[in-house]
Design a protein around this motif. Sequence first.
Motif, PDB file in Angstrom:
ATOM      1  N   UNK A 180       5.408  10.565   1.579  1.00 29.06           N
ATOM      2  CA  UNK A 180       5.089   9.473   0.663  1.00 29.06           C
ATOM      3  C   UNK A 180       5.790   8.222   1.173  1.00 29.06           C
ATOM      4  N   UNK A 228       0.470   8.105   1.756  1.00 27.86           N
ATOM      5  CA  UNK A 228       0.747   9.470   1.336  1.00 27.86           C
ATOM      6  C   UNK A 228       0.017  10.402   2.289  1.00 27.86           C
ATOM      7  N   UNK A 232       4.444  16.429   3.972  1.00 29.67           N
ATOM      8  CA  UNK A 232       4.295  16.032   2.579  1.00 29.67           C
ATOM      9  C   UNK A 232       4.956  14.682   2.431  1.00 29.67           C
ATOM     10  N   UNK A 255       5.858   3.723   0.914  1.00 30.03           N
ATOM     11  CA  UNK A 255       5.416   2.438   0.387  1.00 30.03           C
ATOM     12  C   UNK A 255       5.613   1.421   1.490  1.00 30.03           C
ATOM     13  N   UNK A 266      14.223  11.139   6.129  1.00 30.47           N
ATOM     14  CA  UNK A 266      13.877   9.725   6.234  1.00 30.47           C
ATOM     15  C   UNK A 266      12.951   9.531   7.423  1.00 30.47           C
ATOM     16  N   UNK A 326      -0.687  14.566   3.233  1.00 26.07           N
ATOM     17  CA  UNK A 326      -0.537  16.000   3.019  1.00 26.07           C
ATOM     18  C   UNK A 326      -1.249  16.707   4.170  1.00 26.07           C
ATOM     19  N   UNK A 341      -3.723   8.975   1.843  1.00 25.65           N
ATOM     20  CA  UNK A 341      -4.258   7.898   0.996  1.00 25.65           C
ATOM     21  C   UNK A 341      -3.169   6.878   0.676  1.00 25.65           C
ATOM     22  N   UNK A 360       8.907  -0.955   5.323  1.00 27.20           N
ATOM     23  CA  UNK A 360       8.419   0.389   5.010  1.00 27.20           C
ATOM     24  C   UNK A 360       9.536   1.263   4.467  1.00 27.20           C
ATOM     25  N   UNK A 361       9.195   2.046   3.457  1.00 25.63           N
ATOM     26  CA  UNK A 361      10.056   3.122   2.940  1.00 25.63           C
ATOM     27  C   UNK A 361       9.220   4.383   3.043  1.00 25.63           C
ATOM     28  N   UNK A 362       9.706   5.405   3.716  1.00 18.50           N
ATOM     29  CA  UNK A 362       8.849   6.532   4.074  1.00 18.50           C
ATOM     30  C   UNK A 362       9.676   7.819   4.102  1.00 18.50           C
ATOM     31  N   UNK A 363       9.263   8.785   3.325  1.00 12.70           N
ATOM     32  CA  UNK A 363       9.967  10.067   3.317  1.00 12.70           C
ATOM     33  C   UNK A 363       8.998  11.216   3.561  1.00 12.70           C
ATOM     34  N   UNK A 374       8.787  15.523   2.764  1.00  9.51           N
ATOM     35  CA  UNK A 374       9.415  16.590   1.995  1.00  9.51           C
ATOM     36  C   UNK A 374       8.827  17.940   2.346  1.00  9.51           C
ATOM     37  N   UNK A 394      14.074  17.021   2.658  1.00  6.32           N
ATOM     38  CA  UNK A 394      13.717  15.619   2.625  1.00  6.32           C
ATOM     39  C   UNK A 394      14.260  14.913   3.856  1.00  6.32           C
ATOM     40  N   UNK A 396       0.854  -1.184   0.000  1.00  6.45           N
ATOM     41  CA  UNK A 396       0.000   0.000   0.000  1.00  6.45           C
ATOM     42  C   UNK A 396       0.892   1.238   0.000  1.00  6.45           C
ATOM     43  N   UNK A 397       0.326   2.358  -0.351  1.00  2.00           N
ATOM     44  CA  UNK A 397       0.998   3.643  -0.170  1.00  2.00           C
ATOM     45  C   UNK A 397       0.556   4.243   1.149  1.00  2.00           C
TER      46      UNK A 397
END
Lengths: 404, 404, 404
Positions: free
Chosen positions: B79, B52, B77, B81, B104, B54, B404, B92-95, B97, B102, B49-50
């Motif tokens: 995003x 995301x 902001x 995965x 981590x 905002x 989302x 999990x990979x999550x950033x 911005x 940017x 899943x994402x």
Amino acid sequence: QSQQQETKHAHKMAHQGVSGETTYQISGVSEWKNGIYFWESQDGAFWGRFDTRIFINGAYFFENKNKLSNGTHLRKGRFAVKVNLWRVWYMEWDMDMAEGVVEAKDMFLAYHGFKNAYLKFGHFKMPFGLNILTSSRFIPFAERAYNALAFKMGRRMGLEYGRWTDWWNFRGAIYGQTFDTNKNKTKDETGGGVAARLASAPLQNATTILHLGISAAWTKPDDQSNIVQFDSEPETKIGDVEILDTDYIRNVDYTTRLGLEGAAVYRNFHLQGEYNLVRLNRLQNLPEAQFSAGYVYLLWSITGESRRWDKTQGEFSQLIPRDVKKGAWEVGLRYSHLNLSDTDAGILGGRANNYTLGLNWYPNPNMVFQLNYTYVSTSPNATGNGFVGDDRFSYVQFMTKFFF
Amino acid sequence: QSQQQETKHAHKMAHQGVSGETTYQISGVSEWKNGIYFWESQDGAFWGRFDTRIFINGAYFFENKNKLSNGTHLRKGRFAVKVNLWRVWYMEWDMDMAEGVVEAKDMFLAYHGFKNAYLKFGHFKMPFGLNILTSSRFIPFAERAYNALAFKMGRRMGLEYGRWTDWWNFRGAIYGQTFDTNKNKTKDETGGGVAARLASAPLQNATTILHLGISAAWTKPDDQSNIVQFDSEPETKIGDVEILDTDYIRNVDYTTRLGLEGAAVYRNFHLQGEYNLVRLNRLQNLPEAQFSAGYVYLLWSITGESRRWDKTQGEFSQLIPRDVKKGAWEVGLRYSHLNLSDTDAGILGGRANNYTLGLNWYPNPNMVFQLNYTYVSTSPNATGNGFVGDDRFSYVQFMTKFFF
Amino acid sequence: QSQQQETKHAHKMAHQGVSGETTYQISGVSEWKNGIYFWESQDGAFWGRFDTRIFINGAYFFENKNKLSNGTHLRKGRFAVKVNLWRVWYMEWDMDMAEGVVEAKDMFLAYHGFKNAYLKFGHFKMPFGLNILTSSRFIPFAERAYNALAFKMGRRMGLEYGRWTDWWNFRGAIYGQTFDTNKNKTKDETGGGVAARLASAPLQNATTILHLGISAAWTKPDDQSNIVQFDSEPETKIGDVEILDTDYIRNVDYTTRLGLEGAAVYRNFHLQGEYNLVRLNRLQNLPEAQFSAGYVYLLWSITGESRRWDKTQGEFSQLIPRDVKKGAWEVGLRYSHLNLSDTDAGILGGRANNYTLGLNWYPNPNMVFQLNYTYVSTSPNATGNGFVGDDRFSYVQFMTKFFF
């Protein structure tokens, strides 16, 4: 109601950027291959995937003469989207955000409508050297060897032609600078050159693969300053010290790189080595300078796996565990050498020899835990970043790589 | 034709990084759960899943004594995965911005092949405190309370063990530094420590939940400088002023944190409070220093929803509107206190009391509009960022969160 | 076994942030529309897509008087996720990472539950000008014309109302500052204003479209410094030189922009033009200042395609090739003018005229190769970035755009 439907539809379309009618439409399916998620059109002409990579790195130094900082850090934090469109076009968008700095990685498009061949345009790794070209996910040690760290050309804006048969792979490219270079107000960004690599696997059967390769590259310095520099960490990025360092070498006309590579796979044993020679031709009658590096490693997959030869890349592909419950276990031994000193040219960047013992656990095709012990021996001139040369030290390094 | 097919296939495979044969293959399905898109393998062993996010934030200050800058900004902001692979591995990979920087965020992998338990490795929030651990998406006020702003340990490189039953949840972790810390050339990055949290819900039935929790953490300063600092904005990031600030506290040997938490849910009412105590043990016979913070809030869901207890996290989960046309409406009242002054230790960071009235509209599970009115009262020593202390002011703050 | 299943499930749920039960669930399908991948719920209420953009840019200058730096660079490296949720809510998360700098692009949510109308909140382009609003993917030259480069308001935090019928489109917005602005400690971020645009296509039939539009915007400077500046590169970002530049204009009370636009499509011919007038009202009885810019271009699609009118945007939509093997070919001619000098106001930013000849190849809806030849003629005051004015030079520029 139907009016509202229409409204919704119109708005939806508008925002999709698929304004007006949809001329081309095809439905999709999805699947997981070796742990990677793919979305695909039913006719196979379109597909996409992510390439997310998290590498967590840490090292502890056994060192008396110099102070090296133990620590952990995010070695890679990459996110990429890779798609194939209209059957013959392939594209990648790829960023890294390790260390809080965002970097453009692979950003290219490729046309592969030819038989066993493609044309690639954009930002990607120049065709030079087996270890450098092999994906970081598949490198069997925590870091690549000295030759890759010191002599890599990196990704550059270029145009590449690739072609292969079952037993050889050729790539040739012309290139400019990297996308990381800032826009240059005062100087031409005319750096660049040409590179080519020919790899072959004349012997491939059920138990045995023999691989031979040669690469060459000719490069003009990145801008009109005619400056070139080579340096390297001691095969770990922890501590952030380039102990070998040529410093700025000025008045460089062009750089020539030569690479030789060989590998032999027999069942679950993998022997591989490379030798790189770098020569600088200089302006103002300054003497040529020459540097070199090389490595040789032996891998033994305890659980019996072996890497296959990928003809489309001229590289070895991923080690896939036979059993995704126990995973695959692998032991590796690497000797690596770097010489950044050329006494005749008056450049004393130092020399180093590294001996690394590695243990890898691949629980499944999406991850590997790597543990390395490395012994480093440096020459008196290995004094980059204020280090005191003629040093012997060792470190334990772990690298946890997971990708999906 | 078949040759071209083969070419295409070979190239396609090559670029996928699924070179050679595909050993493991399974087809996928997709669905939307509570407004979140999931892609899944048919056997459920793989999914993704994402995440995301905002968050748009703005504030207007009613303030005479000091000048605070009204404005709007992008608060988050993000995003991410998130995937589950081979049934028992989660990654999990999550950033983020926001502000053009940017960062981590969650970058970890977890093994959850145990019964009701997991092992987590990488970069994530240390187990301390209910409000801090609860996802920013689910926080019922625009910002977390003072205790979280001032005393949060943030995400750190660590190893965590978690275990739960139907009525309790335990997490314990050992950790190093954050991934945002630059590589350190001159000092060891040996900061870190241990943290643990035990949460329980001894009473859970159709109308009522009782939650109790305790956390403790022991931390060495981030590097050999032995410096620690605590500060906080007045529960809004707009204006960018840390009005309470201890400045650098030197010669800190280690920091101990203690957290107590309690909550009671009865139908659509939710009462929650936390108290944090932070103690610094110092070198060179310097006196200990002690700081504290706490909050209590009451939520009333006008439209009747309530938050459930999530045993796998020991936290309250998302408020899901009963009606996704009208949405859910909620009113909240929070009292929050921070004390960064310790006269005995000679550290005068200031004290503040905040009273917040909040109104939330959740049109659907993917968004919330939050409007807060906050009254702030500070002590004479609340003079961070050049502020004049002994101040009383208020502000209106909105936070629009969609994810989302 | 069932216990382990439950464990897995609980953990899975927990990490998904869909904690507790899943109240709303619907299964999904996927498809590719005009080369763009869409994931959708079966009832159409939910969908998502990526919007990834890679623009590779290069230029070579024919210039004697001034030194301009030839080079290549990554013009755009964008990644966006766009979703529609609960039928009536639309959201975008959009970043750019060109030049290694991360920037927030579209970050907004829109409610479109009205008939032919929507409300948009967040960070997006203010409604002003046809060329500025048209997606960079669909611009038929390598760069937008001078008017867009010099007078664009950029994306800003705002609230927009949009409404349309079959033959007109209206958008009006109030706005604050951009998300790229740093948090401001010492000054209010009270910049902002209002903007509106009305576009119409009174004539639309199988062969012909007539488009007319008018835009107006009123803007307070970005903060209390009351400073405004306009500048522009010579329609290429390579070399990074703003040859026209007003420098800081101080004591600006507010800025008014007026835009007129017209276009006529007849079969595969497309004629389009815009004129922008910018007026600064100044404090301290300083004289008003006025600047202007405009362009006119003619496009000829050799392969017969034409752009349709998108009523939901009041813009022309994408050129879709009729044949995705040969692609579409297009020739364009553009005259562009910029005047940043106002002698009465004592501001001498310079004037320039550009003549561009362009050739475009669209192999398929996901990409375009653009080649431009541009002749630039500047006035004596076009001395931005240290340039010597009264110059005539030309350049060849390529732009390779691919997006998916």
